[in-house]
Design an enzyme around this catalytic site. Structure first.
Site, PDB file in Angstrom:
ATOM      1  N   LYS A  11       0.839  -1.201   0.000  1.00 18.58           N
ATOM      2  CA  LYS A  11       0.000   0.000   0.000  1.00 18.58           C
ATOM      3  C   LYS A  11       0.870   1.245   0.000  1.00 18.58           C
ATOM      4  O   LYS A  11       1.909   1.300   0.649  1.00 18.58           O
ATOM      5  CB  LYS A  11      -0.880  -0.001   1.254  1.00 18.58           C
ATOM      6  N   ASP A 140      -6.182   0.002   8.148  1.00 19.30           N
ATOM      7  CA  ASP A 140      -5.809  -0.093   6.745  1.00 19.30           C
ATOM      8  C   ASP A 140      -6.321  -1.360   6.065  1.00 19.30           C
ATOM      9  O   ASP A 140      -6.228  -1.466   4.833  1.00 19.30           O
ATOM     10  CB  ASP A 140      -4.286  -0.046   6.589  1.00 19.30           C
TER      11      ASP A 140
END
Length: 278
Positions: A11, A140
């Protein structure tokens, strides 16, 4: 181990604006998430007895435990509980990216486990339900389940997908100086100043509000950003998440690969990964 495989896509926070500290101790953020084509690897073989057995290998295994506290195992248990699946799995996690490095790490691994086991066990929950399952595992994880360009608000878990973005295929170089930076202390060192909202359309004009507090805790991040900014052919260079990994976007793969060679020659002890955005 042979079996069904899934990538835990790294990410990247292309921009991360911190707006305020919430009463629950979290922070309201606005972030543009993007994901690399590469990351950790996860392989699974189905078991009939319901057991979840995890093994971890790769260059970044130090300090990781493979028991019930690991996010991959927790994700598997959450899927079992939500679906009543009686299957188990032998899981092999290959840690290719540094731990506590601002690029998803355990969150991406948990998300990959949800996607992989949903296929392996044929539970067929689909993305929306998997995102909901991932939410209690970490801020997340929902974004990492989707692993495509999106805007995250709230704790980062309120997601809005970005349609028609021009990021897919863009060459990216990730660089980490070998510093593990814990998220909590970085947020704790944020100065509390709201510097304004994120414009997802004009994200290049954005910022990472955690960069300064992260650099106070790990000054080597500043050296990485300086090294990236000095490279030819870069589009944007910025820190991801709470650090210490930084990234640079390039107009072409040749410029990216030449930049990686320069960084490796000058700093052989730094970790680098050349990839493209999904």
């Amino acid at each position: 181990m042979t079996g069904t495989t899934e990538t835990a896509y790294a990410k990247v926070n292309l921009a991360l604006h911190v707006r305020r500290r919430r009463p629950d101790g979290y922070h309201d953020i606005e972030s543009l998430f993007a994901f690399c084509e590469d990351g950790d690897g996860l392989t699974a073989r189905r078991r009939d007895d319901g057991a979840i057995l995890l093994r971890i290998e790769g260059p970044f295994t130090e300090g990781l435990e493979a028991g019930e506290g690991n996010l991959v195992v927790r994700a598997a248990r959450a899927l079992q509980a939500a679906t009543g699946a009686g299957w188990g799995a032998d899981l092999l996690l290959t840690k290719n990216v540094p731990v506590a490095s601002g690029i998803g790490g355990g969150s991406a691994d948990a998300a990959a486990a949800l996607r992989l086991l949903d296929r392996l066990w044929e539970t067929r929950l689909g993305e929306e339900q998997l995102i909901a399952l991932g939410d209690p595992l970490g801020s997340d994880v929902p974004a990492c389940v989707a692993s495509r360009t999106l805007v995250g608000t709230g704790r980062g878990d309120a997601l809005r997908f970005v349609a028609g973005d021009d990021l897919a295929g863009m060459p990216i170089l990730l660089v980490n100086p070998g510093a593990a930076v814990a998220t909590g202390p970085v947020f704790g060192a944020w100065d509390g100043v709201d510097r304004g909202a994120l414009n997802a359309v004009d994200w290049r004009a954005g910022r990472n509000d955690l960069a300064d507090p992260a650099m106070r805790l790990a000054p080597m991040i500043g050296a990485v950003l300086d090294a990236l900014a000095a490279l030819p052919g870069i589009d944007v260079a910025r820190m991801s998440g709470s650090g210490a990994t930084c990234f640079a976007l390039f107009a072409g793969e040749r410029a990216r690969d030449e930049a990686q060679a320069v960084i490796r020659a000058a700093h052989p002890d730094w970790w680098t990964m050349a990839s493209r955005l999904r």
